[in-house]
Design a protein around this motif. Structure first.
Motif, PDB file in Angstrom:
ATOM      1  N   LEU A 159       0.159   5.318   0.627  1.00 57.69           N
ATOM      2  CA  LEU A 159      -0.775   6.353   1.061  1.00 57.69           C
ATOM      3  C   LEU A 159      -0.379   7.685   0.441  1.00 57.69           C
ATOM      4  O   LEU A 159       0.766   8.107   0.557  1.00 57.69           O
ATOM      5  N   CYS A 193      -2.326  11.774  -0.817  1.00 62.02           N
ATOM      6  CA  CYS A 193      -3.344  12.720  -0.351  1.00 62.02           C
ATOM      7  C   CYS A 193      -4.375  13.032  -1.420  1.00 62.02           C
ATOM      8  O   CYS A 193      -4.067  13.062  -2.621  1.00 62.02           O
ATOM      9  N   LYS A 197       0.813  -1.219   0.000  1.00 57.07           N
ATOM     10  CA  LYS A 197       0.000   0.000   0.000  1.00 57.07           C
ATOM     11  C   LYS A 197       0.850   1.275   0.000  1.00 57.07           C
ATOM     12  O   LYS A 197       1.826   1.389   0.734  1.00 57.07           O
ATOM     13  N   ASP A 257      -7.121  11.335   9.867  1.00 56.95           N
ATOM     14  CA  ASP A 257      -7.317  10.473   8.704  1.00 56.95           C
ATOM     15  C   ASP A 257      -6.049   9.695   8.391  1.00 56.95           C
ATOM     16  O   ASP A 257      -6.087   8.491   8.093  1.00 56.95           O
ATOM     17  N   LEU A 258      -4.903  10.360   8.473  1.00 57.98           N
ATOM     18  CA  LEU A 258      -3.632   9.691   8.201  1.00 57.98           C
ATOM     19  C   LEU A 258      -3.365   8.586   9.214  1.00 57.98           C
ATOM     20  O   LEU A 258      -2.999   7.458   8.846  1.00 57.98           O
ATOM     21  N   ASP A 299      -1.083   1.639   8.145  1.00 59.26           N
ATOM     22  CA  ASP A 299      -1.107   0.344   8.838  1.00 59.26           C
ATOM     23  C   ASP A 299       0.126  -0.466   8.461  1.00 59.26           C
ATOM     24  O   ASP A 299       1.019   0.030   7.765  1.00 59.26           O
ATOM     25  N   THR A 306       1.427  -0.640   4.860  1.00 54.13           N
ATOM     26  CA  THR A 306       1.781   0.605   4.183  1.00 54.13           C
ATOM     27  C   THR A 306       3.270   0.623   3.866  1.00 54.13           C
ATOM     28  O   THR A 306       4.103   0.613   4.773  1.00 54.13           O
ATOM     29  N   ARG A 364      -5.427   6.952  10.954  1.00 50.41           N
ATOM     30  CA  ARG A 364      -6.415   5.889  10.804  1.00 50.41           C
ATOM     31  C   ARG A 364      -6.067   4.940   9.654  1.00 50.41           C
ATOM     32  O   ARG A 364      -6.301   3.729   9.740  1.00 50.41           O
ATOM     33  N   LYS A 365      -5.468   5.475   8.591  1.00 52.40           N
ATOM     34  CA  LYS A 365      -5.258   4.661   7.390  1.00 52.40           C
ATOM     35  C   LYS A 365      -3.861   4.071   7.273  1.00 52.40           C
ATOM     36  O   LYS A 365      -3.648   3.134   6.507  1.00 52.40           O
ATOM     37  N   ASP A 374      -4.226   4.281  -1.412  1.00 54.40           N
ATOM     38  CA  ASP A 374      -5.280   4.828  -0.583  1.00 54.40           C
ATOM     39  C   ASP A 374      -4.959   6.307  -0.344  1.00 54.40           C
ATOM     40  O   ASP A 374      -3.809   6.727  -0.462  1.00 54.40           O
ATOM     41  N   TYR A 375      -5.983   7.078   0.004  1.00 50.37           N
ATOM     42  CA  TYR A 375      -5.844   8.526   0.054  1.00 50.37           C
ATOM     43  C   TYR A 375      -6.320   9.069   1.389  1.00 50.37           C
ATOM     44  O   TYR A 375      -7.323   8.600   1.946  1.00 50.37           O
ATOM     45  N   VAL A 376      -5.586  10.078   1.879  1.00 50.48           N
ATOM     46  CA  VAL A 376      -5.991  10.779   3.091  1.00 50.48           C
ATOM     47  C   VAL A 376      -6.202  12.243   2.747  1.00 50.48           C
ATOM     48  O   VAL A 376      -5.612  12.766   1.803  1.00 50.48           O
TER      49      VAL A 376
END
Length: 380
Positions: A116, A118, A114, A159-160, A165, A168, A162-163, A150-152
């Motif tokens: 991450l 924005c 993954k 939000d960051l 993990d 990542t 939370r996503k 995935d996007y924050v």
């Protein structure tokens, strides 16, 4: 009919020649160019030193391949390493290719899937970098993207956290979202990026394609913060108009990009590298960067003062000579009106006027641009 794919909504301007901050069209009309080739011409059009470096290298050789020893590349990598604090460079042809290399390296080094990034980000138009770009309009019509992006929300710490993990591989961000509207990262968000990456063992990738090479008054925009990224990508301003990009990474990542693991036929072309070396000799000097910072502050203050009574201006923001003016309406017609007055500027999204003047722009040229914009936006 034109035999070009119509992938660009072109202006009714045909360049004939250019020098410094000025471009002349085929009809003889002169324009003050605050587009700088979309943040590419950091030293303006045809700077003498860079032009000479190009001519000197043209007289030696234009291209071999990366199978040969490349002292020019080694020298450029040394300079980039010195100013960035990173250790290794991979040369390619564009910002999208640099980001593609960064994504590949991060996944390979971590063994994770993954990435991450924005919302409202822009990282390129290859399949991987489209996937990393947090704007649906860039991806529309091309079918499923590569998975594991995935996007924050930009500057949204919750939000960051939370996503991010344990799957990542990297957190990929711009310090200033250029195409996304000239939004600057706040220090709390940058600290959260650091904390999240450390907590889950992810790498930090900073996309410096538009912000790098002095654009913000530092060699790289991440240097405005207490931040030590694992990877950065650069391109636009690096060779002042000749095609080049670079991915820079920490030495711990070098084993994952060993012989045969990645490549580029034209990457690190000697003409582009010679131009880039000349650019860095000028644009990364302390005195030059101090002037960029000074001019940037003057420009923001002058715009604020001249437009404080304009009810259509939502916000004026930026860093160094990367400035956005957010309006309550779409700015497409404003750009055309300014062209008629001899000033070239860009948009960043539908409602933001984007200013990217050459970093060696003169004070009188900045004053002239502010006057023209103030007259138009104040209803003149």
């Amino acid at each position: 009919m034109s035999h070009l794919f119509q992938t660009y909504a072109r202006w009714d301007i045909t360049p004939e020649r250019a020098q410094g901050s000025w471009l002349t069209g085929h009809n003889g009309k002169r324009y003050l160019d605050f587009t700088a080739g979309i943040g590419v011409l950091n030293l303006g059009h045809r700077p003498r030193e860079v032009e000479q470096a190009i001519q000197d290298q043209l007289g030696l050789y234009w291209h071999t391949s990366n199978l040969f020893q490349q002292p020019l590349q080694e020298n450029l990598a040394d300079v980039l390493s010195f100013y960035s604090g990173l250790d290794c460079a991979f040369f390619c042809n564009s910002g999208a290719e640099a980001n593609e290399a960064a994504i590949k390296l991060a996944k390979k080094a971590t063994g994770r899937k993954k990435i991450l990034s924005c919302l409202q980000s822009f990282h390129g138009r290859t399949y991987a970098t489209m996937g990393a770009t947090g704007q649906e309009k860039v991806r529309t019509g091309y079918g499923p993207m590569l998975d594991a992006f995935d996007y924050v929300a930009f500057n949204d710490c919750e939000d960051l956290l939370r996503k991010a993990d344990n799957d990542t591989a990297a957190i990929l961000i711009e310090i200033i979202q250029g195409e996304g509207g000239i939004h600057c990262a706040d220090s709390t968000f940058i600290q959260t990026v650091k904390d999240a990456a450390k907590a889950v063992g992810a790498l930090i990738i900073i996309d410096e394609v538009q912000t790098g090479i002095g654009r913000t008054g530092k060699p790289f925009a991440f240097q405005h913060y207490d931040l030590s990224p694992d990877i950065i990508t650069v391109a636009k301003g690096l060779a002042n108009g000749l095609p080049i990009g670079a991915m820079l990474g920490k030495k711990e990542l070098a084993p994952y990009f060993s012989a045969g693991s990645h490549g580029s036929t034209f990457g690190g072309n000697p003409i582009s590298v010679a131009a880039a070396q000349s650019v860095l000799n000028i644009a990364l000097q302390d005195d030059f960067l101090m002037e960029v910072e000074k001019k940037g502050k003057w420009l923001l203050n002058a715009l604020d003062a001249s437009m404080k009574e304009c009810g259509d201006v939502i916000e004026i923001r930026g860093l160094g000579l990367m400035v956005g003016i957010e309006m309550v309406y779409e700015v497409k017609d404003v750009l055309l009106d300014l062209q008629k007055e001899g000033l070239l500027v860009l948009n960043a999204g539908p409602n933001v006027i984007r200013l990217l003047p050459p970093l060696n722009v003169s004070e009188s040229e900045l004053e002239y641009a502010v006057t023209i914009m103030a007259e138009r936006l104040n209803g003149g």
